[in-house]
Design a protein around this motif. Structure first.
Motif, PDB file in Angstrom:
ATOM      1  N   PHE A  39      35.247  -9.782 -17.200  1.00 20.06           N
ATOM      2  CA  PHE A  39      36.383  -8.927 -16.709  1.00 20.06           C
ATOM      3  C   PHE A  39      35.407  -7.211 -16.250  1.00 20.06           C
ATOM      4  N   MET A  40      34.750  -7.070 -17.692  1.00 13.52           N
ATOM      5  CA  MET A  40      34.802  -5.345 -16.960  1.00 13.52           C
ATOM      6  C   MET A  40      33.390  -4.982 -15.665  1.00 13.52           C
ATOM      7  N   LEU A  41      33.296  -6.327 -15.560  1.00 15.21           N
ATOM      8  CA  LEU A  41      32.780  -6.671 -13.790  1.00 15.21           C
ATOM      9  C   LEU A  41      33.446  -6.383 -12.983  1.00 15.21           C
ATOM     10  N   TYR A  42      34.642  -7.216 -12.969  1.00 15.78           N
ATOM     11  CA  TYR A  42      35.810  -6.523 -11.903  1.00 15.78           C
ATOM     12  C   TYR A  42      36.822  -5.414 -12.038  1.00 15.78           C
ATOM     13  N   LEU A  43      36.967  -5.665 -13.005  1.00 14.90           N
ATOM     14  CA  LEU A  43      37.921  -4.194 -13.630  1.00 14.90           C
ATOM     15  C   LEU A  43      36.541  -3.038 -13.239  1.00 14.90           C
ATOM     16  N   THR A  44      35.309  -2.890 -13.016  1.00 12.35           N
ATOM     17  CA  THR A  44      34.871  -1.223 -12.271  1.00 12.35           C
ATOM     18  C   THR A  44      34.706  -1.981 -11.086  1.00 12.35           C
ATOM     19  N   LEU A  45      35.410  -3.029 -10.097  1.00  9.47           N
ATOM     20  CA  LEU A  45      35.077  -3.136  -8.894  1.00  9.47           C
ATOM     21  C   LEU A  45      36.905  -2.694  -8.657  1.00  9.47           C
ATOM     22  N   VAL A  46      37.558  -3.196  -9.740  1.00  7.75           N
ATOM     23  CA  VAL A  46      38.778  -2.995  -9.099  1.00  7.75           C
ATOM     24  C   VAL A  46      39.290  -1.332  -9.402  1.00  7.75           C
ATOM     25  N   MET A  47      39.154  -0.736 -10.269  1.00  7.47           N
ATOM     26  CA  MET A  47      38.436   0.945 -10.257  1.00  7.47           C
ATOM     27  C   MET A  47      37.682   1.461  -9.425  1.00  7.47           C
ATOM     28  N   PHE A  48      37.019   1.050  -8.777  1.00  6.95           N
ATOM     29  CA  PHE A  48      35.961   2.230  -7.873  1.00  6.95           C
ATOM     30  C   PHE A  48      37.419   1.989  -6.203  1.00  6.95           C
ATOM     31  N   ILE A  49      37.637   0.512  -6.280  1.00  7.60           N
ATOM     32  CA  ILE A  49      39.011   0.715  -4.941  1.00  7.60           C
ATOM     33  C   ILE A  49      40.205   1.472  -5.655  1.00  7.60           C
ATOM     34  N   TYR A  50      40.719   1.956  -6.306  1.00  4.14           N
ATOM     35  CA  TYR A  50      41.538   2.273  -6.860  1.00  4.14           C
ATOM     36  C   TYR A  50      41.007   3.478  -6.708  1.00  4.14           C
ATOM     37  N   LEU A  51      39.888   4.559  -6.838  1.00  6.80           N
ATOM     38  CA  LEU A  51      39.497   5.456  -6.675  1.00  6.80           C
ATOM     39  C   LEU A  51      39.404   6.066  -5.162  1.00  6.80           C
ATOM     40  N   ILE A  52      38.964   4.759  -4.374  1.00  5.54           N
ATOM     41  CA  ILE A  52      38.921   4.849  -2.880  1.00  5.54           C
ATOM     42  C   ILE A  52      40.296   5.492  -2.172  1.00  5.54           C
ATOM     43  N   PHE A  53      41.151   4.623  -2.946  1.00  9.05           N
ATOM     44  CA  PHE A  53      42.612   4.681  -1.895  1.00  9.05           C
ATOM     45  C   PHE A  53      43.491   5.619  -2.572  1.00  9.05           C
ATOM     46  N   MET A  54      43.201   5.821  -4.377  1.00 16.36           N
ATOM     47  CA  MET A  54      44.505   6.583  -4.512  1.00 16.36           C
ATOM     48  C   MET A  54      44.073   8.382  -4.696  1.00 16.36           C
ATOM     49  N   SER A  55      42.702   8.309  -4.150  1.00 14.73           N
ATOM     50  CA  SER A  55      42.444   9.914  -4.855  1.00 14.73           C
ATOM     51  C   SER A  55      42.300  11.252  -3.504  1.00 14.73           C
ATOM     52  N   GLY A  56      42.600  10.338  -2.374  1.00 16.13           N
ATOM     53  CA  GLY A  56      42.806  11.311  -1.442  1.00 16.13           C
ATOM     54  C   GLY A  56      42.380  11.949  -0.588  1.00 16.13           C
ATOM     55  N   VAL A  57      40.726  11.796  -1.579  1.00 16.80           N
ATOM     56  CA  VAL A  57      39.874  12.870  -1.104  1.00 16.80           C
ATOM     57  C   VAL A  57      38.940  12.601  -0.259  1.00 16.80           C
ATOM     58  N   LYS A  58      38.496  13.321   0.559  1.00 14.81           N
ATOM     59  CA  LYS A  58      37.988  13.386   2.270  1.00 14.81           C
ATOM     60  C   LYS A  58      35.950  12.234   1.608  1.00 14.81           C
ATOM     61  N   TRP A  59      35.875  11.973   3.002  1.00 20.60           N
ATOM     62  CA  TRP A  59      34.360  10.967   2.721  1.00 20.60           C
ATOM     63  C   TRP A  59      33.316  11.943   1.844  1.00 20.60           C
ATOM     64  N   ALA A  60      32.798  12.961   2.657  1.00 21.08           N
ATOM     65  CA  ALA A  60      31.795  13.331   2.015  1.00 21.08           C
ATOM     66  C   ALA A  60      32.068  13.746   0.244  1.00 21.08           C
ATOM     67  N   PRO A  61      32.461  14.273   0.335  1.00 21.67           N
ATOM     68  CA  PRO A  61      32.130  14.772  -1.863  1.00 21.67           C
ATOM     69  C   PRO A  61      33.405  13.481  -1.744  1.00 21.67           C
ATOM     70  N   LEU A  62      33.942  12.641  -2.044  1.00 23.53           N
ATOM     71  CA  LEU A  62      34.256  11.638  -2.856  1.00 23.53           C
ATOM     72  C   LEU A  62      32.929  10.322  -2.930  1.00 23.53           C
ATOM     73  N   LEU A  63      31.998  10.643  -1.940  1.00 18.02           N
ATOM     74  CA  LEU A  63      31.012   9.474  -2.210  1.00 18.02           C
ATOM     75  C   LEU A  63      29.411  10.834  -3.141  1.00 18.02           C
ATOM     76  N   ILE A  64      29.816  12.018  -2.336  1.00 20.33           N
ATOM     77  CA  ILE A  64      28.662  12.692  -3.252  1.00 20.33           C
ATOM     78  C   ILE A  64      29.219  12.451  -4.910  1.00 20.33           C
TER      79      ILE A  64
END
Length: 263
Positions: A39-64
């Motif tokens: 459950f925690m493993l999938y929740l981490t993956l889901v939140m990671f995808i959520y951050l990528i798509f919903m933050s709207g931040v440029k790739w460079a600062p986001l990856l840092i």
């Protein structure tokens, strides 16, 4: 500065900051009581995808930011991994004893940190600092003097950095005609630090006098910016609940480790 990092905006940018903070705190306490590893493993993956798509931040600062989060998330669990208890030893050297049980517990703690961090990072990426204090004043009845004092202090931070950069550039030109012994070690620091602090104190004093002259009191006042609760807050709550349900369903129907109790 955060606005300069944005690539696009989502409906989360229009969600009230109080809703984001309350859901973030709720997720924090909810994650503490999750002992199912999958459950925690999938929740981490889901939140990671959520951050990528919903933050709207440029790739460079986001990856840092993600790299820094991964580093601190993993290092926070090293003590549990190296010195944990367990019956299946994977590596032993001196006082370091890594077992399969301690490794999984450490990874579980790391994923807890990442879940909260990934979800929480969307909040500053989708919020304007000025709306935070306006929301606190309008909905939590925060005293205007306190709120405006914090807003003014935050506004002073980029001014301080600008003054520091200008002073540093001016010193580079001045150092061309100054002996090297006068621009090394502590003397170089004093040439930067003391003028920067004195300028900041002077500007802060001027700002305080101006705010006092404008009549910033704790009495009843009107607001130029309105920060209400809207339908976007409802959408955000529903989306957050669905993300947790999705991770739970994935962990139940597609388990990876079948560890249901990591304690």
């Amino acid at each position: 500065m955060l606005n300069n990092w944005k690539r696009y905006y989502t409906f989360i940018d229009n969600v009230n900051i109080l809703t984001k903070l309350l859901l973030g705190i709720s997720l924090f306490f909810f994650a503490i009581f999750i002992h199912d590893f999958d459950f925690m493993l999938y929740l981490t993956l889901v939140m990671f995808i959520y951050l990528i798509f919903m933050s709207g931040v440029k790739w460079a600062p986001l990856l840092i930011v993600i790299a820094i989060t991964l580093f601190f998330g993993f290092t926070s669990s090293l003590f549990m991994i190296f010195y944990g208890e367990g019956s299946h030893t994977l590596f032993k050297f001196g006082i370091i004893n890594i077992t399969s049980e301690s490794l999984m517990r450490g990874l579980h703690v790391t994923m807890r940190t990442l879940v909260i961090s990934f979800y929480g990072m969307v909040i500053p990426f989708t919020s304007q600092i000025i709306y935070v204090f306006y929301s606190f004043m309008q909905h939590l009845k925060l005293k205007p003097k306190i709120a405006y004092a914090f807003m003014a202090s935050i506004r002073m931070i980029p001014i301080m950095f600008t003054s520091f950069i200008q002073l540093r550039q001016a010193l580079k030109m001045r150092y061309q005609v100054v002996d090297k012994s006068q621009r090394k070690g502590l003397k170089w620091i004093n040439h930067l630090l003391i003028p920067t602090l004195s300028q900041s104190i002077r500007k802060s004093h001027r700002l305080a006098v101006a705010m006092e002259a404008k009549g910033f009191t704790n009495g009843k006042r009107t607001y130029y910016y309105k920060v209400p609760f809207t339908i976007n807050d409802v959408y955000f709550i529903i989306m957050s609940i669905l993300l947790v349900i999705l991770a739970f369903c994935l962990g139940s129907f597609f388990p990876i480790t079948n560890i249901t109790d990591i304690r």
